[in-house]
Design an enzyme around this catalytic site. Sequence first.
Site, short mmCIF file in Angstrom:
data_model
loop_
_atom_site.label_atom_id
_atom_site.label_comp_id
_atom_site.label_asym_id
_atom_site.label_seq_id
_atom_site.Cartn_x
_atom_site.Cartn_y
_atom_site.Cartn_z
N PRO A 1 0.83 -1.22 0.00
CA PRO A 1 0.00 0.00 0.00
C PRO A 1 0.86 1.27 0.00
O PRO A 1 2.09 1.20 0.03
CB PRO A 1 -0.76 -0.13 1.31
CG PRO A 1 0.23 -0.77 2.23
CD PRO A 1 1.09 -1.68 1.37
N TRP A 2 0.20 2.42 0.04
CA TRP A 2 0.91 3.69 -0.10
C TRP A 2 1.25 4.38 1.22
O TRP A 2 1.88 5.42 1.23
CB TRP A 2 0.07 4.67 -0.94
CG TRP A 2 -1.39 4.74 -0.58
CD1 TRP A 2 -2.42 4.17 -1.29
CD2 TRP A 2 -1.99 5.36 0.55
NE1 TRP A 2 -3.61 4.41 -0.66
CE2 TRP A 2 -3.39 5.14 0.48
CE3 TRP A 2 -1.52 6.09 1.65
CZ2 TRP A 2 -4.30 5.60 1.43
CZ3 TRP A 2 -2.42 6.56 2.60
CH2 TRP A 2 -3.79 6.31 2.49
N LYS B 1 4.92 -5.20 -6.20
CA LYS B 1 4.18 -4.11 -6.83
C LYS B 1 3.82 -3.10 -5.75
O LYS B 1 2.95 -3.33 -4.93
CB LYS B 1 2.89 -4.61 -7.49
CG LYS B 1 2.29 -3.53 -8.39
CD LYS B 1 0.82 -3.70 -8.67
CE LYS B 1 -0.05 -3.07 -7.65
NZ LYS B 1 0.07 -1.62 -7.45
N GLU C 1 -2.09 -8.95 4.98
CA GLU C 1 -2.05 -7.93 6.05
C GLU C 1 -3.06 -6.86 5.65
O GLU C 1 -2.81 -6.11 4.70
CB GLU C 1 -0.66 -7.28 6.13
CG GLU C 1 0.46 -8.22 6.53
CD GLU C 1 0.52 -8.46 8.02
OE1 GLU C 1 -0.26 -7.86 8.78
OE2 GLU C 1 1.36 -9.29 8.42
N CYS D 1 -2.31 1.52 9.71
CA CYS D 1 -3.28 0.45 9.95
C CYS D 1 -3.42 0.13 11.43
O CYS D 1 -4.41 -0.47 11.83
CB CYS D 1 -2.87 -0.79 9.15
SG CYS D 1 -1.16 -1.24 9.40
N GLU E 1 -12.91 1.73 8.66
CA GLU E 1 -11.56 2.29 8.67
C GLU E 1 -11.58 3.63 7.92
O GLU E 1 -11.88 3.67 6.73
CB GLU E 1 -10.62 1.31 7.97
CG GLU E 1 -9.17 1.69 8.12
CD GLU E 1 -8.22 0.67 7.48
OE1 GLU E 1 -8.54 0.13 6.41
OE2 GLU E 1 -7.15 0.44 8.07
#
Length: 511
Positions: free
Chosen positions: A166-167, A191, A266, A300, A399
């Site tokens: 993720p970013w 990726k 995750e 997270c 979230e």
Amino acid sequence: MHNPGNATPDRFPAEERFAEGAQYIAGRLTRGTSGRTHAVVDPASGEEVLRYELAGTADVDRAVAAAREAFPGWAGATPGERSDALHRFAAVLADRAEDFARAESLQCGKPLKLSREFDVPGTIDNTAFFAGAARLLQGQSAGEYSGDHTSYIRREPIGVVGSIAPWNYPLQMAAWKVLPAIAAGNTIVLKPAEITPLTSLLFAQAATDAGIPDGVINIVTGTGREAGEHLVGHPDVTMTSFTGSTAVGKRVAEIATATVKRLHLELGGKAPFVVFDDADPEAAAHGAVAGALINTGQDCTAATRAYVQRPLYDAFVARTAALMETVRLGDPFAAGTDLGPLISHAQRDRVAGFVDRARAYARVVTGGEAPEGELAKGAYYRPTLIADAAQDSEVVQSEIFGPVLVVLPFDTDDEGIALANDTPYGLAASAWSRDVYRTNRATREIKAGCVWVNDHIPIISEMPHGGYKSSGYGKDMSAYSFEEYTQIKHVMFDNTAVAAKDWHRTVFGDR
Ligand code: NAD
């Protein structure tokens, strides 16, 4: 101070550094061949800092082929050789620490102090940890379990790992995916999120410069739908490791399951922060602000739901709001900035949507708006505290991934723990009390992969990170991550040296 609207080269010269392309395959930068381009945008200014050619399926194929070709040599290296290479890698990363910090702050909008003091040193430490851990991979001890045989366990790498990140912490996520995989002898195609590829590319370049062979680490920067799904479904990829949202994780799981891959997920989190009535109120308020706002709440494990026992509730709301108001929003590159923008204007609008809808059923105590003036160009949002929301409301259950903390009261300890467990997520949690029996109970009964006591957020390379429930399964960091990135082989030797073995009578004859 920099002008936030001016992406000056001393921030990080992305165009110059990735002039050859933003894919890293077989030890060199190359251009994507999807036929489409994508922009990396500085979220503090809204300005483009790099436009690059996205990876298409053919680029994923090339990267997987490079990883496959590199696998036998890397898997066949001794643990000591892999360890030496990882030690050199850690040293190269340390030499380039400032470069990494600037690139990470530029693409994410993180305050430079966060990149310098958390993301980059954490990554260097992880690399050093796995350099050591590479030599400690163990199988079970051998033995004569049947009497007539000797058994032993080999722990072997899986092959080519396909990872998707993720970013929110691009560098650390790249490190968490790549390091245990390659320390165990796998090769990898990673990726990164297409909006934040810079530090993953720098990471792979540093590995090459440290002498890690070409093809061991490959980076494909493409979209999730095109490059991501092709990587997950690729027949030559033997394991998928994914970090990201639960919604995308489910899609990834479908594809990985259809192609029978080992899977490590995750996923999202909605961490509770449980304050019992004997807690140190000042420590709890400070912990809540830091735990909720780190990385502009795009973490997270961030504290998102504070449950505060009734006698402390009103004072906690007031103190936490007051502390939030002292947090300084600003240019990520300016000294004195505590909080940067969100990752993008779209993410800022998504966060604002949650808060705006909450006004109908809860109280926005502070924040709840984007700043005006010089910061208005960036994806900024003020630290926000929401009180008096119902447990089943959207801001408590979903979230948000922004600088928003929701506070709710509870009466009994049973209720506090039950509320903490009452979301689909289970990544992280914290319990605040000076009574060891209360905190001990909370650590036992809260369903999360990590429970802090009287703190919230710190992580450490030696300890695992991973979820319960809809937050996923499997572990990043620590020696536990080797369980994901290795497979166990049972080897069994006959010790009798007789042709007609005792057990053969179950098949033929009567011996
Ligand atoms: P996301 O799920 O939108 O994207 C994550 C990655 O998946 C990106 O690289 C994206 O390009 C890719 N992707 C998107 N669609 C895909 C598809 N169909 N097939 C394959 N890949 C696809 O998540 P995000 O918005 O980048 O990151 C935020 C999320 O990540 C939050 O939910 C956060 O909680 C989670 N996260 C979890 C952890 C953890 O350790 N559990 C750590 C960091 C972030």
